[in-house]
Design a protein around this motif. Structure first.
Motif, PDB file in Angstrom:
ATOM      1  N   TYR A  65       0.843  -1.201   0.000  1.00  0.00           N
ATOM      2  CA  TYR A  65       0.000   0.000   0.000  1.00  0.00           C
ATOM      3  C   TYR A  65       0.880   1.254   0.000  1.00  0.00           C
ATOM      4  O   TYR A  65       2.073   1.192   0.288  1.00  0.00           O
ATOM      5  CB  TYR A  65      -0.901   0.020   1.239  1.00  0.00           C
ATOM      6  CG  TYR A  65      -1.764  -1.211   1.392  1.00  0.00           C
ATOM      7  CD1 TYR A  65      -3.043  -1.261   0.853  1.00  0.00           C
ATOM      8  CD2 TYR A  65      -1.291  -2.341   2.054  1.00  0.00           C
ATOM      9  CE1 TYR A  65      -3.832  -2.398   0.977  1.00  0.00           C
ATOM     10  CE2 TYR A  65      -2.068  -3.482   2.182  1.00  0.00           C
ATOM     11  CZ  TYR A  65      -3.343  -3.498   1.641  1.00  0.00           C
ATOM     12  OH  TYR A  65      -4.113  -4.622   1.771  1.00  0.00           O
ATOM     13  N   THR A  68      -1.519   7.201   3.405  1.00  0.00           N
ATOM     14  CA  THR A  68      -1.074   7.757   4.677  1.00  0.00           C
ATOM     15  C   THR A  68      -2.282   8.215   5.488  1.00  0.00           C
ATOM     16  O   THR A  68      -3.182   8.876   4.960  1.00  0.00           O
ATOM     17  CB  THR A  68      -0.133   8.953   4.462  1.00  0.00           C
ATOM     18  OG1 THR A  68       1.030   8.516   3.755  1.00  0.00           O
ATOM     19  CG2 THR A  68       0.306   9.554   5.795  1.00  0.00           C
ATOM     20  N   PHE A  69      -2.301   7.858   6.774  1.00  0.00           N
ATOM     21  CA  PHE A  69      -3.362   8.278   7.685  1.00  0.00           C
ATOM     22  C   PHE A  69      -2.693   9.069   8.819  1.00  0.00           C
ATOM     23  O   PHE A  69      -2.010   8.495   9.663  1.00  0.00           O
ATOM     24  CB  PHE A  69      -4.113   7.059   8.225  1.00  0.00           C
ATOM     25  CG  PHE A  69      -4.831   6.281   7.162  1.00  0.00           C
ATOM     26  CD1 PHE A  69      -6.178   6.487   6.908  1.00  0.00           C
ATOM     27  CD2 PHE A  69      -4.142   5.350   6.376  1.00  0.00           C
ATOM     28  CE1 PHE A  69      -6.823   5.773   5.912  1.00  0.00           C
ATOM     29  CE2 PHE A  69      -4.786   4.638   5.380  1.00  0.00           C
ATOM     30  CZ  PHE A  69      -6.130   4.853   5.146  1.00  0.00           C
ATOM     31  N   ALA A  86      -7.084   3.209   8.975  1.00  0.00           N
ATOM     32  CA  ALA A  86      -6.081   2.451   8.225  1.00  0.00           C
ATOM     33  C   ALA A  86      -6.447   0.971   8.145  1.00  0.00           C
ATOM     34  O   ALA A  86      -6.383   0.359   7.072  1.00  0.00           O
ATOM     35  CB  ALA A  86      -4.708   2.636   8.870  1.00  0.00           C
ATOM     36  N   HIS A  89      -9.409   0.445   5.843  1.00  0.00           N
ATOM     37  CA  HIS A  89      -9.002   0.604   4.446  1.00  0.00           C
ATOM     38  C   HIS A  89      -8.369  -0.681   3.915  1.00  0.00           C
ATOM     39  O   HIS A  89      -8.590  -1.063   2.760  1.00  0.00           O
ATOM     40  CB  HIS A  89      -8.002   1.755   4.337  1.00  0.00           C
ATOM     41  CG  HIS A  89      -7.469   1.971   2.960  1.00  0.00           C
ATOM     42  ND1 HIS A  89      -8.209   2.551   1.964  1.00  0.00           N
ATOM     43  CD2 HIS A  89      -6.268   1.664   2.411  1.00  0.00           C
ATOM     44  CE1 HIS A  89      -7.481   2.598   0.850  1.00  0.00           C
ATOM     45  NE2 HIS A  89      -6.301   2.069   1.091  1.00  0.00           N
ATOM     46  N   ILE A 152       2.288  -2.029   9.440  1.00  0.00           N
ATOM     47  CA  ILE A 152       2.011  -0.602   9.287  1.00  0.00           C
ATOM     48  C   ILE A 152       3.229   0.198   9.717  1.00  0.00           C
ATOM     49  O   ILE A 152       3.766  -0.005  10.814  1.00  0.00           O
ATOM     50  CB  ILE A 152       0.791  -0.172  10.124  1.00  0.00           C
ATOM     51  CG1 ILE A 152      -0.466  -0.916   9.661  1.00  0.00           C
ATOM     52  CG2 ILE A 152       0.573   1.331  10.033  1.00  0.00           C
ATOM     53  CD1 ILE A 152      -1.696  -0.608  10.499  1.00  0.00           C
ATOM     54  N   SER A 167       1.983   9.772  11.649  1.00  0.00           N
ATOM     55  CA  SER A 167       1.290   9.185  10.503  1.00  0.00           C
ATOM     56  C   SER A 167       1.390   7.666  10.578  1.00  0.00           C
ATOM     57  O   SER A 167       2.353   7.110  11.108  1.00  0.00           O
ATOM     58  CB  SER A 167       1.888   9.679   9.176  1.00  0.00           C
ATOM     59  OG  SER A 167       3.231   9.246   9.043  1.00  0.00           O
ATOM     60  N   GLN A 169       1.207   4.478   7.885  1.00  0.00           N
ATOM     61  CA  GLN A 169       1.238   4.140   6.473  1.00  0.00           C
ATOM     62  C   GLN A 169       1.125   2.624   6.332  1.00  0.00           C
ATOM     63  O   GLN A 169       2.089   1.904   6.619  1.00  0.00           O
ATOM     64  CB  GLN A 169       2.540   4.634   5.828  1.00  0.00           C
ATOM     65  CG  GLN A 169       2.686   6.149   5.849  1.00  0.00           C
ATOM     66  CD  GLN A 169       4.026   6.595   5.277  1.00  0.00           C
ATOM     67  OE1 GLN A 169       5.037   5.961   5.499  1.00  0.00           O
ATOM     68  NE2 GLN A 169       4.013   7.690   4.546  1.00  0.00           N
ATOM     69  N   PRO A 170      -0.044   2.110   5.949  1.00  0.00           N
ATOM     70  CA  PRO A 170      -0.162   0.669   5.711  1.00  0.00           C
ATOM     71  C   PRO A 170       0.920   0.212   4.741  1.00  0.00           C
ATOM     72  O   PRO A 170       1.067   0.764   3.648  1.00  0.00           O
ATOM     73  CB  PRO A 170      -1.558   0.531   5.108  1.00  0.00           C
ATOM     74  CG  PRO A 170      -2.313   1.707   5.639  1.00  0.00           C
ATOM     75  CD  PRO A 170      -1.311   2.831   5.720  1.00  0.00           C
TER      76      PRO A 170
END
Length: 355
Positions: A65, A68-69, A86, A89, A152, A167, A169-170
């Motif tokens: 992936y 960004t969350f 995340a 998603h 993640i 943040s 990020q998966p």
């Protein structure tokens, strides 16, 4: 259970169609297939398109992936909210029921990986904390039990008096029928151990991102200079108005009725000036000028996400933005792009603007 590892492997190259460069080389089993579409934005250095999945003959999946969350006080999102978004998603497209997750923890495999240790050390030198978090899960589909693992990227820093920002990020999900899960992990490790990155690609993407950030910094500096000049002019205008009011008071102090009228008019003009320059325009707004200013600093855009019904912030700033309503976004600066070229139903979405 005896591991059923493949007897033969093949080498593959992953290309970036945006920069027309090889990203990396890696090894996968001969009877597995890799499907990907990756394109780096030539202006920002961020991912313009990103799809990557390796599929085994027994429906084993290794997905990567690029989303960004973000979380923190400056974007009004808690860590738990970002984590929930995340995970949703990642897991929602798999259509699993009866889901059960283990507790999120630091990945011990990443701690043993020299590449990730180097990233953590580099982040620490910049006053940031970097880890790879992991959780495993089980779920059911069509009466069959599946098992998976989610990795993640976690980054957090302290921003002066603004508190904590970070943040999620998966990074990867590995997913298979429960009886094939252990073999899947061995294939994923073989992929990681065989991966050879193209240093020229990393250098090119870094240089593009550096130039873009410099351009944004110049624009931000010009905006701040303009803002400061406007602020100074407002202060000068205010001082002049106050001086005029004082002069009016001195010359008309014997006529209180007239003085009151002058003060009321001056106050009304002052309030109109404040409203016109935006001082009150962000009260009650979901995305005010302060939020838009923060988006500029962090080179991102915010949207009202129709899937989660919450505000999301995405890295990079683009002229044209589209979403399929399922949490996926396609963003570009190409005015000729047609969203009908994508699979599914994609609609244009406008970034939130400061009010």
């Amino acid at each position: 259970m005896i591991s059923q590892q493949p007897s033969s492997f093949k080498d593959i190259q992953i290309h970036d169609s945006g920069l027309n460069m090889v990203i990396t080389k890696l090894t996968i089993p001969s009877n597995w297939q890799a499907h990907y579409e990756i394109a780096c934005d030539r202006i920002t250095g961020g991912p313009q398109r990103y799809t990557f999945v390796v599929i085994g003959p027994k429906n084993q999946y290794i997905r990567a992936y690029a989303g960004t969350f973000s979380f923190g006080v400056m974007n009004n999102t808690s860590y738990q909210q970002a984590l929930d978004h995340a995970i949703t998603h990642i897991i929602k497209p798999e259509n699993l029921t009866d889901l059960h997750f283990t507790g999120l923890q630091i990945s011990h495999e990443s701690e043993q990986n020299a590449k990730y240790r180097e990233l953590a050390q580099r982040a620490a030198q910049m006053g940031q904390q970097y880890n790879i978090l992991e959780t495993t899960f089980t779920g059911k589909r069509a009466g069959k039990t599946f098992k998976g693992k989610i990795l993640i990227n976690y980054m957090v820093s302290h921003v002066g008096g603004f508190g904590t920002m970070g943040s999620l990020q998966p990074f990867r999900m590995m997913f298979a029928a429960q009886e094939h899960f252990d073999d899947l992990l061995l294939v994923a490790k073989r992929m990681d151990d065989s991966m050879i990155e193209n240093p020229e690609y990393s250098k090119t993407v870094t240089e593009i991102g550096h130039r873009y950030r410099q351009q944004m910094a110049v624009q931000h500096q010009a905006q701040m200079q303009q803002f400061n000049a406007q602020t100074q002019q407002m202060q000068a205008d205010h001082q002049r108005r106050m001086a005029d009011q004082q002069a009016s008071f001195a010359s008309h102090q014997k006529n209180m009725a007239g003085l009151n009228q002058i003060q009321e008019v001056a106050h009304e003009n002052y309030m109109k000036t404040l409203k016109s320059n935006g001082s009150f325009s962000t009260i009650g707004s979901e995305h005010g000028s302060h939020n838009a200013f923060v988006d500029q600093i962090y080179e991102r855009q915010s949207f009202n996400d129709p899937w989660t019904n919450t505000k999301v912030a995405l890295d990079g700033q683009y002229e044209y933005n589209y979403t399929n309503g399922l949490g996926d976004y396609y963003r570009t600066n190409d005015p000729t792009f047609k969203p009908t070229s994508l699979q599914g139903e994609w609609n244009k979405i406008d970034p939130l603007q400061g009010k």
